[in-house]
Design a protein around this motif. Structure first.
Motif, PDB file in Angstrom:
ATOM      1  N   ASN A 253     -40.375  27.182   9.035  1.00 50.17           N
ATOM      2  CA  ASN A 253     -40.374  25.892   8.347  1.00 50.17           C
ATOM      3  C   ASN A 253     -40.818  26.035   6.901  1.00 50.17           C
ATOM      4  OD1 ASN A 253     -39.649  24.808  10.785  1.00 50.17           O
ATOM      5  ND2 ASN A 253     -41.307  23.334  10.909  1.00 50.17           N
ATOM      6  N   HIS A 256     -38.009  27.900   4.951  1.00 50.09           N
ATOM      7  CA  HIS A 256     -36.858  27.003   4.823  1.00 50.09           C
ATOM      8  C   HIS A 256     -37.156  25.898   3.815  1.00 50.09           C
ATOM      9  CE1 HIS A 256     -34.212  23.613   5.903  1.00 50.09           C
ATOM     10  NE2 HIS A 256     -33.348  24.544   6.264  1.00 50.09           N
ATOM     11  N   ASN A 257     -38.333  25.332   3.886  1.00 47.43           N
ATOM     12  CA  ASN A 257     -38.720  24.274   2.955  1.00 47.43           C
ATOM     13  C   ASN A 257     -38.738  24.793   1.517  1.00 47.43           C
ATOM     14  OD1 ASN A 257     -39.954  21.401   2.904  1.00 47.43           O
ATOM     15  ND2 ASN A 257     -41.365  22.582   1.641  1.00 47.43           N
ATOM     16  N   HIS A 261     -36.076  23.169  -1.198  1.00 52.47           N
ATOM     17  CA  HIS A 261     -36.741  22.437  -2.282  1.00 52.47           C
ATOM     18  C   HIS A 261     -36.963  23.404  -3.432  1.00 52.47           C
ATOM     19  CE1 HIS A 261     -37.525  18.663  -0.182  1.00 52.47           C
ATOM     20  NE2 HIS A 261     -37.860  19.376   0.882  1.00 52.47           N
ATOM     21  N   THR A 300     -47.429  16.402   4.079  1.00 52.31           N
ATOM     22  CA  THR A 300     -47.579  16.792   5.480  1.00 52.31           C
ATOM     23  C   THR A 300     -47.463  15.598   6.421  1.00 52.31           C
ATOM     24  OG1 THR A 300     -49.988  16.596   5.281  1.00 52.31           O
ATOM     25  CG2 THR A 300     -49.018  18.790   4.941  1.00 52.31           C
ATOM     26  N   ARG A 305     -40.793  13.349   1.934  1.00 47.61           N
ATOM     27  CA  ARG A 305     -40.034  14.363   1.201  1.00 47.61           C
ATOM     28  C   ARG A 305     -40.465  14.326  -0.252  1.00 47.61           C
ATOM     29  NH1 ARG A 305     -36.416  12.017   4.867  1.00 47.61           N
ATOM     30  NH2 ARG A 305     -35.502  13.516   6.342  1.00 47.61           N
ATOM     31  N   ARG A 309     -33.229  18.139  -2.255  1.00 50.18           N
ATOM     32  CA  ARG A 309     -32.935  19.482  -1.809  1.00 50.18           C
ATOM     33  C   ARG A 309     -31.797  20.078  -2.630  1.00 50.18           C
ATOM     34  NH1 ARG A 309     -35.091  16.769   2.307  1.00 50.18           N
ATOM     35  NH2 ARG A 309     -36.247  17.904   3.922  1.00 50.18           N
ATOM     36  N   GLY A 316     -33.319  18.673   6.279  1.00 48.63           N
ATOM     37  CA  GLY A 316     -34.044  18.604   7.546  1.00 48.63           C
ATOM     38  C   GLY A 316     -34.219  17.172   7.996  1.00 48.63           C
ATOM     39  N   GLY A 320     -40.716  18.975   8.751  1.00 45.50           N
ATOM     40  CA  GLY A 320     -41.030  20.390   8.561  1.00 45.50           C
ATOM     41  C   GLY A 320     -42.500  20.652   8.314  1.00 45.50           C
ATOM     42  N   LEU A 321     -43.063  20.033   7.282  1.00 39.30           N
ATOM     43  CA  LEU A 321     -44.470  20.264   6.962  1.00 39.30           C
ATOM     44  C   LEU A 321     -45.396  19.560   7.931  1.00 39.30           C
ATOM     45  CD1 LEU A 321     -44.510  20.162   3.055  1.00 39.30           C
ATOM     46  CD2 LEU A 321     -44.563  22.138   4.578  1.00 39.30           C
TER      47      LEU A 321
END
Length: 360
Positions: A253, A256-257, A261, A300, A305, A309, A316, A320-321
Motif C-alpha cells: 500500500n 503503491h500510494n 501520488h 490516514t 485523498r 493520482r 484506489g 490505503g493509508l
C-alpha cells in the motif's frame, strides 16, 4: 452481572472505624485496669476488698467511656467514610452515564493526586479514547456507505440504460459494468482487510521487513515504469514479529500510494529499511505535489485523498493509508507522515524489533 444485595462500602467502613475505636478504647481501659490493680488507689486502699472496690468504681466509668467511643466511632466513621467515598460516587455516576451512551461526560476530579484521582483520570482518558473511536467508526461507516453506494448506483444506471435503450452498445456497457464491479469488489476486500487487521485476528511469526519491501517493489515495478516513476531501494535486514500477509499488504500500500501520488513524469520513490536500538523502520518517500502538515495529518482517515493520482486507472478506494495505520497499530508500531520540503511525502513505519537469532 446480577448480584445479591449487600451492605454498602460506606457502612462497612463505618463499622470498621467504630470497631477500631472500640478496640483501641478497650485496650486503653485494660491498661488502666492493670495499672489500678498494681498501684493502689489512695481513696480505696482502706477498703476491706480492694479489688471489688476498684471494680465498683471503675466499671461505670468504663461503660460510659466505651458507650461514648461506640457512638463517636459510628458517627465519625459514617462522616469520614462519606468523605472518603465521595470521589468513588462521582466515578460510579460517570460510569452509569457512559453505560447509557453518554461518552462526552468527564469526571474531572479535583484535588491532588491519589488513588481515587488516578482512577478518575484513567477513566476520563478511557472515555475520551472510546468517544474518539466511536466517532471515527461512525464517520467510517458513513463514508463506506457512500463509497459503496456510488458503484451500485452506477451499475443500476447502466442496467437501466441497457434495458431501455436496446440500440446502446452492449459491449461498452458490459465493460463499464465490469470496471464498476471491480471497484466495488476492491472496496469490499479493503474493508474486510481493515476489519481483520483491527481485530488483530492473525498469527504472529518472524518477518523481515526488508523482504516485504523487496517483494512489494518487484510487484509494482511495472506500474512504476508505466507511470514514469523510478523506484530506489536500500536498507538492511529488519526482523520483527507479525503477520507476513498483513505486513506485505502494508508495504504494498505504501509503495503503491507513493507511485500513484507522484509527479506526472520523472517521479521517484525511495524505499528503505533500517534498524534502531529497539525498533525496525520502513520508510517510503516520494516526489510529488506539496502537501501541508494539516492535510498530511488527515490522510490516514478512511477515504481521504491528498492529491490527484498520476493515472486514474489505478485509483484506489481511499483506504490505503487507513489500512496501513490499522496494520501498524495491530503490530504495536507507530506511523508517521511528514511532508517533504520539495514536495511529496515521507512515511515511516516503526515496529518492535526482535533479535535476528530469535525464531518467535
Amino acid at each position: 452481572m446480577d448480584r445479591a444485595p449487600g451492605p454498602s462500602a460506606r457502612l462497612k467502613l463505618t463499622l470498621s472505624y467504630a470497631g477500631f475505636v472500640m478496640v483501641a478504647g478497650a485496650l486503653l481501659l485494660a491498661a488502666v485496669w492493670v495499672f489500678l490493680n498494681r498501684v493502689p488507689h489512695p481513696g480505696l486502699i482502706f477498703e476491706p476488698d480492694y479489688r471489688l472496690a476498684v471494680v465498683r468504681t471503675f466499671a461505670p466509668t468504663a461503660i460510659a467511656v466505651l458507650t461514648f467511643l461506640l457512638v463517636f466511632g459510628l458517627v465519625g466513621g459514617w462522616i469520614l467514610a462519606g468523605r472518603m467515598l465521595a470521589p468513588l460516587t462521582r466515578i460510579t455516576d460517570a460510569t452509569r452515564l457512559a453505560t447509557d451512551g453518554s461518552l462526552s461526560h468527564r469526571i474531572r476530579l479535583p484535588g491532588r493526586k491519589d488513588e481515587f484521582r488516578e482512577l478518575a483520570d484513567a477513566f476520563d482518558t478511557m472515555l475520551a479514547r472510546l468517544e474518539a473511536h466511536i466517532a471515527e467508526q461512525q464517520r467510517f461507516a458513513a463514508n463506506a456507505s457512500h463509497e459503496l453506494r456510488t458503484p451500485l448506483a452506477i451499475s443500476k444506471t447502466l442496467l437501466d440504460v441497457a434495458r431501455t435503450g436496446p440500440n446502446h452498445a452492449t459491449g461498452e456497457i458490459i465493460d463499464r459494468l465490469h470496471t464498476v464491479n471491480t471497484r466495488a469488489i476492491d472496496l469490499t476486500e479493503a474493508l474486510l482487510l481493515l476489519s481483520r487487521a483491527g481485530q488483530r485476528s492473525f498469527t504472529r511469526e518472524r518477518v523481515d521487513l526488508s523482504l516485504m519491501a523487496e517483494e512489494a517493489t518487484e510487484t509494482l515495478l511495472s506500474l512504476a515504469e508505466k507511470n514514469g516513476v523510478t523506484i530506489e531501494t536500500s536498507g538492511e535486514i529488519t526482523p520483527t514479529i507479525g503477520s507476513p500477509a498483513l505486513l506485505l499488504q502494508l508495504t504494498t500500500n505504501l509503495v503503491h500510494n507513493a507511485i500513484v501520488h507522484n509527479l506526472p513524469a520523472q517521479g521517484t520513490v525511495w524505499v528503505s529499511t533500517g534498524v534502531r536500538p529497539r525498533t525496525v523502520v520502513l520508510t517510503v518517500e516520494n516526489t510529488g505535489r506539496s502537501i501541508t502538515p494539516q492535510l498530511a495529518s488527515t490522510l490516514t482517515e478512511p477515504f481521504q485523498r491528498g492529491t490527484e493520482r498520476v493515472r486514474t486507472d489505478h485509483a484506489g478506494v481511499g483506504l490505503g493509508l487507513a489500512i496501513v495505520r490499522t496494520i501498524t497499530q495491530a503490530h504495536d508500531g507507530t506511523l508517521t507522515l511528514t511532508p517533504r520540503a520539495g514536495g511529496g511525502m515521507r512515511i515511516t513505519v516503526e515496529l518492535p524489533a526482535v533479535s535476528p537469532h530469535t525464531d518467535r
